[in-house]
Structures are given as structure tokens and as C-alpha cells.
Design an enzyme around this catalytic site. Sequence first.
Site: not given
Length: 313
Positions: A199, A254, A266
Site C-alpha cells: 500500500c 494501511h 490503494h
Amino acid sequence: MRHILCLLIAALSIISSSAQSDSAWVSVSIPVVCIREGRGHSTELSSQAVMGTPMLVLEDDGSEWLLLKGPDNYEGYVNVSGLTRLSHRQMTAWRKASRVVVTALDDSRIYTDTTDLSPRNVVSTLVCSSILEGIPANGRYSFVTTPDGRNGWIETARIASIDQWGNDAFNADDIIDRCYYLMGTPYLWGGCTPKSMDCSGLVRLTYFASGILTLRDASQQFNSGLRLAPEQTDMLRRGDLLFFSNTPDGGITHVALYDCNGTYIHSSGKVRVSRMAEDDADFASRVYRGASRIAGMEDSFGIWRIKNHPWYF
């Protein structure tokens, strides 16, 4: 005679030690090197670096693994097979040299001969943001040199002068367009190239292609840029970084890039689009912890414009 021999051995040892200590820098000389948590290919992959990335040698125990620090201060072990050693003098010369950066997101190639672009004439493949010595030509191909001295030709349309890299005004559309171009690319823990990424690697890759270097991990990126609280969703702009954790008070696990109208891109399983809505399974499974704006915050903590980074110029 024995005394003289001992003196000669000692002198050679000093010369060797001096030469080793002068090799304070390395440059990545293959398309991508893996940065690992320890010495050995079986240790955890923590990040990656592309060809032409300058790295500082922190520890050299004579093995095939060096402990290195990257331009973003990220540290890890890299195998020497993908590196070229540079003395302080050579590093200074590299900073002053004419260089180009690969801007194409798909794979590029250097060829030995522009009249025969066959597989047998490939010098090396390259990924986005690789740095080579050379000058963009007016014609279709430009002559370039890799960090380990290999020469060849690359399509001029795939490169730009490093002097102009990142000189343009911040353009969030370019960054988000890169995310969409990478749609479906598989997730890889520690990855940050167009072939696969995690990510924070997606953030790193898409910003770095605009000449903006970010910190490596999501938990680090959370502490840079202009902070926006979770309730300030109406202030979000394209290119802002969205942060998530698994629990309301847990660590950041994240990061995503905001697009518009509540959508974000993402790397989660693969590069994909999600929505900031409770009926979106991905969004609902995480705790949104607010955002960070990179635009306008260049050269503040954890955000570097390459043109202002002392390792590059």
C-alpha cells in the site's frame, strides 16, 4: 627479511582498509534490488530500490550483504550483486553528471544497437524512476550509461532530463492517473515498483515518478504532510493520503490515495478502487484515521523534492 615482509603486509592492509572505507556509497546497478530485514535472501522483504538509487553504506562486514541507508533514511540489507561501489569522489562526480530518469510506467529497455531491437541486443530492462547517465536526444533514441558502466540506447520518449524531473508544479491528476494505469497490479509486501507493490509502495511509486520522495512505510507517511482529521472529509483533495488502522487506537496499517467523490485507490490484494462508505466492504473493515496532504508540503519533514535532495544534486 621477516620484519620487512610484516611491514609490507601491514601497509597493504592499510591501503585495502582505506580503499574499503572510501567506498562509502553504492548505486543500484540492476533494475530492482530487494532491501531485506537481515542478511540472506530468506529474510523478510522490507522495501525495494531501482537502478540509479544512491545508497549510503552503514555496515560492511566483508560478506555479500551490506547494511545500507536510502535517500529516505530507510535502512536494510542488500546483496552486493546488484550494487556498484562509489567513492566520495565518484559520488560527487555522479551528482554533477548529466543524467536522465525513466518516466514510462511500463518496462523500458536499453539496446546495444538501434537498428536491431532484437532480444539478443538488450542491455537491461528498466522500471519507472530509474536513473542513468546521459542526455535526452532530439532523435528517437538516446545514448545512456548504467551505474556499472554498460552503454546502450533507450527510446527518448521514455526518459526525461533529471534536471527537469519534478520541476513542474504539483499535479495530483498525474499521480492519480498513474494509480489507474497500475490497476490490477498484484500486492507484494515490501514491493514498490510497477510490477508489484504494497500500500505504501503505491504511494511511493506514484509520487516518486513526479520527483517527490516520500517516507517508505504507511506508519511513517502518517507523520508527514498537512494533517486532516477524520471528520474533515469535505476538505479532501485528489492526491491526499488516507490512513487506516485495524482498531480505533491501533497503529497505522494501511494507506490509500484519494481520488474524488469519496473514492480512493490503494493496493490491497491488488491495486483497486474503493469508496469511503459503510457499504464498501474494504472501507468498513478498517478504521479511517484521517489524511495527509503532500501538495504544498514539499521539503517539509519526510517529503523531499529530488531536485533539492543533497544525495542527488
